[in-house]
Motif scaffolding. Structure first.
Motif, PDB file in Angstrom:
ATOM      1  N   GLU A 145     -22.165 -63.152  64.911  1.00 17.66           N
ATOM      2  CA  GLU A 145     -22.169 -64.644  64.392  1.00 17.66           C
ATOM      3  C   GLU A 145     -21.015 -65.366  65.376  1.00 17.66           C
ATOM      4  N   ARG A 146     -19.954 -64.801  65.595  1.00 12.76           N
ATOM      5  CA  ARG A 146     -19.171 -65.671  66.416  1.00 12.76           C
ATOM      6  C   ARG A 146     -19.448 -65.633  67.923  1.00 12.76           C
ATOM      7  N   ALA A 147     -20.036 -64.505  68.415  1.00 12.42           N
ATOM      8  CA  ALA A 147     -20.331 -64.261  69.765  1.00 12.42           C
ATOM      9  C   ALA A 147     -21.534 -65.455  69.936  1.00 12.42           C
ATOM     10  N   ARG A 148     -22.389 -65.408  69.050  1.00 14.04           N
ATOM     11  CA  ARG A 148     -23.649 -66.554  68.919  1.00 14.04           C
ATOM     12  C   ARG A 148     -23.081 -67.920  68.944  1.00 14.04           C
ATOM     13  N   ALA A 149     -21.906 -68.227  68.253  1.00 14.89           N
ATOM     14  CA  ALA A 149     -21.486 -69.275  68.271  1.00 14.89           C
ATOM     15  C   ALA A 149     -20.784 -69.887  69.663  1.00 14.89           C
ATOM     16  N   ARG A 150     -20.253 -68.955  70.517  1.00 16.64           N
ATOM     17  CA  ARG A 150     -19.656 -69.036  71.888  1.00 16.64           C
ATOM     18  C   ARG A 150     -20.590 -69.248  72.776  1.00 16.64           C
ATOM     19  N   LYS A 151     -21.835 -68.827  72.752  1.00 18.04           N
ATOM     20  CA  LYS A 151     -22.970 -68.958  73.729  1.00 18.04           C
ATOM     21  C   LYS A 151     -23.305 -70.662  73.623  1.00 18.04           C
TER      22      LYS A 151
END
Length: 153
Positions: A145-151
């Motif tokens: 989820e955090r990785a998706r939020a950073r993209k």
């Protein structure tokens, strides 16, 4: 349902699979069979952790409070146990559990649950494995989820 049927159902729960049948019979005898209609709450986040529940039939949603409202974080079904974290950690309930279908469960009091852990250390190891697995899954989901939020979009 007969006591022997409850014992057979408990044996299907990975946590209890290695427990002696006579102990499971005692556990089934001292537990309360409870029924919930779809939409009913088994317990709420923040409640006192007074019992664990073994889902015999049906499904339930695990919900947590968030700033934007409740979030469904998991679903449990037959042969699952819920409510054990509050008992083991001696804390209030960490989530709300709501029946998503008609549900039948065994309600195991905190006293009987802890006694079973004392009598069967191998069950304590199974609980640790289950909780570690949940933590691992939650960590992976949070990381994703955090990785998706950073993209950037």
């Amino acid at each position: 349902m007969l006591l022997k049927d409850e014992v057979q159902m408990l044996r299907r729960v990975p946590l209890f699979s290695g427990v002696d049948p006579t102990k499971l019979k005692l556990l089934a005898f001292t537990s309360d069979r409870v029924h919930y209609a779809a939409g009913e709450i088994l317990f709420r986040q923040g409640d006192n952790g007074d019992a664990a529940y073994v889902i015999l039939t049906g499904r339930a949603d695990i919900l947590v409070e968030a700033p934007g409202g409740q979030i469904k974080v998991a679903e449990v079904e037959n042969n699952s146990i819920v409510g054990e974290i509050a008992i083991l950690c001696d804390v209030s309930r960490t989530a709300t559990v709501k029946a998503s279908t008609n549900l039948e469960a065994l309600r195991i009091s905190k006293e009987h649950f802890l006694k079973l852990l004392t009598d069967f250390p191998e069950m304590t190891i199974e609980i640790m494995r289950e909780l570690a697995g949940r933590l691992s899954r939650t960590t992976m989901e949070l990381t994703d989820e955090r990785a998706r939020a950073r993209k950037p979009d």
